[in-house]
Design an enzyme around this catalytic site. Structure first.
Site, PDB file in Angstrom:
ATOM      1  N   PRO A 119      39.188  33.307  48.551  1.00 35.55           N
ATOM      2  CG  PRO A 119      39.752  31.756  50.194  1.00 35.55           C
ATOM      3  CD  PRO A 119      38.580  32.287  49.405  1.00 35.55           C
ATOM      4  CB  CYS A 120      43.418  35.539  45.451  1.00 37.06           C
ATOM      5  SG  CYS A 120      44.958  35.676  46.414  1.00 37.06           S
ATOM      6  CD  GLN A 121      45.459  31.666  48.820  1.00 37.45           C
ATOM      7  OE1 GLN A 121      44.268  31.795  48.580  1.00 37.45           O
ATOM      8  NE2 GLN A 121      45.997  31.999  49.983  1.00 37.45           N
ATOM      9  CB  SER A 124      47.233  33.405  42.308  1.00 42.01           C
ATOM     10  OG  SER A 124      48.580  33.727  42.082  1.00 42.01           O
TER      11      SER A 124
END
Length: 419
Positions: A119-121, A124
């Site tokens: 997951p990129c959160q 980011s």
């Protein structure tokens, strides 16, 4: 290359990356994903591909039209195919069970490739800015450690790891760059790595979306990075949306809609439009009159002056947010007169203010199907909810988190050519 190449998709999401590899001729052995709704989306997509190969697309059409339940659809395909989507979190306590499941699915076959990205959160730039602790201590920061364990276990020839550009600047509590730590760990696992930051609109996707694509190859060789030929989308955004029936805020249906005549050959050339199957999830959010007035102002400003609306420029009667210092571009029109839109992100599941339809007569935000088209998902791609009922929110979330299908396909095709 005639040999069938088998792959595993980790942190698979709704399968945008995987769909690109399927279209390039790779064979999915398994997908691992913790979100239940996304797993049902993957199962439904696997069912579609199997039925298509058997010449039984009418069964899939019956499901899209609501004449067949999800469980009935799954009864048409081999149980092993449904079980190949593993709905679990990748963690220390689940690894052994996941490995056993994949080993059973492989049944002695070699795993040639691993794809996917955590997951990129946590990586980011926007996610770090919004989080109070800047994502420090977030367990998603270290999911790459488990990725390496899969490499050590299966020793594929290649792996393709994707993530947001912020990955290259994210640091741990000691100030170490996560990206450097990852590459060193992958090197210890026996892989040389090469990377680039690709912009999807350079590779045929009608959306400005940048992704770090890190490719690893077993051994010590170099110069293996797959570099797809650049081919900007030869289409305008308004053309991509024009054959979908015009609807206003609160209108539309999650089930099949009556499509209009398609003047865009691009939609057929890319495989997005498929006249053999129904088109679903073209349903617009309801908006109150205040939001609709803001939408009208935003579209008019873009059409007349090519200027984006700033929240601070609105009359006070239309302002409801206390924060007027940051995110002043929270209302944004998807520019129909450009060959690509701004980036579609998962926040579209929260509200559609950042994705206003360019047609002022429709005066609404994008539907899930329109957002999916900007991500180059085929119209026959169905985004599931956990319950099986058609809901916009899980569809938007899955679409916003995905890798554009055409970008994934270009990478996959180039990787296969150089195998």
């Amino acid at each position: 290359m005639s040999k069938q190449l088998n792959y595993l998709d980790l942190f698979a999401g709704a399968g945008g990356l995987s769909e690109g590899f399927v279209r390039a001729g790779f064979n999915p052995i398994a997908h691992v994903e913790m979100d239940a709704a996304a797993c049902f989306t993957l199962r439904t997509r696997m069912a579609y591909h199997w039925l298509r190969r058997q010449g039984q697309e009418e069964q899939y059409a019956a499901y899209l039209e609501g004449r067949m339940s999800r469980s009935e659809l799954y009864d048409w395909v081999p149980e092993e195919l449904i079980q190949s989507v593993i709905n679990t979190e990748i963690a220390e306590v689940t690894l052994t069970k996941i490995f056993c499941h994949i080993d059973k699915l492989l049944s002695g076959r070699r795993l040639d490739l691993i794809i996917g990205g955590p997951p990129c959160q946590a990586y980011s730039v926007i996610g770090r800015a919004r989080a109070q602790n800047r994502m420090k201590g977030d367990k998603r920061n270290t999911l790459y450690l488990f990725y390496a364990k899969f490499l050590e276990k299966y020793e594929p020839t290649y792996f393709v790891f994707e993530n947001v550009p912020g990955l290259r600047s994210a640091k741990d509590e000691q100030g170490n760059l996560y990206f450097s730590l990852m590459r060193e760990l992958f090197h210890q696992a026996g892989y040389q790595t090469e990377f680039d930051t690709l912009s999807a609109n350079d590779y045929g996707v009608p959306q400005s979306r940048k992704r770090v694509i890190l490719v690893g190859r077993k051994g010590t060789s170099s110069g293996f990075y797959p570099e797809p030929d650049m081919c900007p989308p030869d289409v305008l955004v308004k053309e991509i949306l024009s054959d979908l029936p015009p609807i206003k805020a609160g209108e539309g249906d999650a089930r099949p809609c009556e499509m209009r005549f398609c003047e865009s050959s691009w939609l057929y050339e890319t495989g997005i439009r498929n006249d053999k199957l129904p088109v679903t999830l073209h349903q617009a959010r309801y908006n109150n009159e205040r939001d609709l007035e803001i939408y009208r102002r935003a579209v008019t400003l873009w059409e007349t002056d090519r200027v984006r609306l700033k929240y601070t420029d609105l009359p006070d009667k239309l302002k409801t947010h206390r924060n007027r210092e940051t995110f002043v571009n929270r209302f944004k029109v998807v520019a129909g007169d450009l060959p690509f839109s701004h980036t579609v992100v998962a926040h579209i599941a929260m509200d559609g203010h950042y994705y206003i339809h360019p047609d002022i007569e429709q005066n609404r935000s994008l539907t899930p199907r329109e957002a999916a088209r900007l991500q180059t998902f085929p119209d026959d791609y169905y985004f599931e909810s956990e319950s099986g009922k058609p809901y916009r929110t899980p569809a938007f979330r899955q679409i916003g988190n995905a890798v554009p299908v055409i970008l994934a396909q270009k990478i996959a095709e180039t990787l296969k050519e150089n195998w």
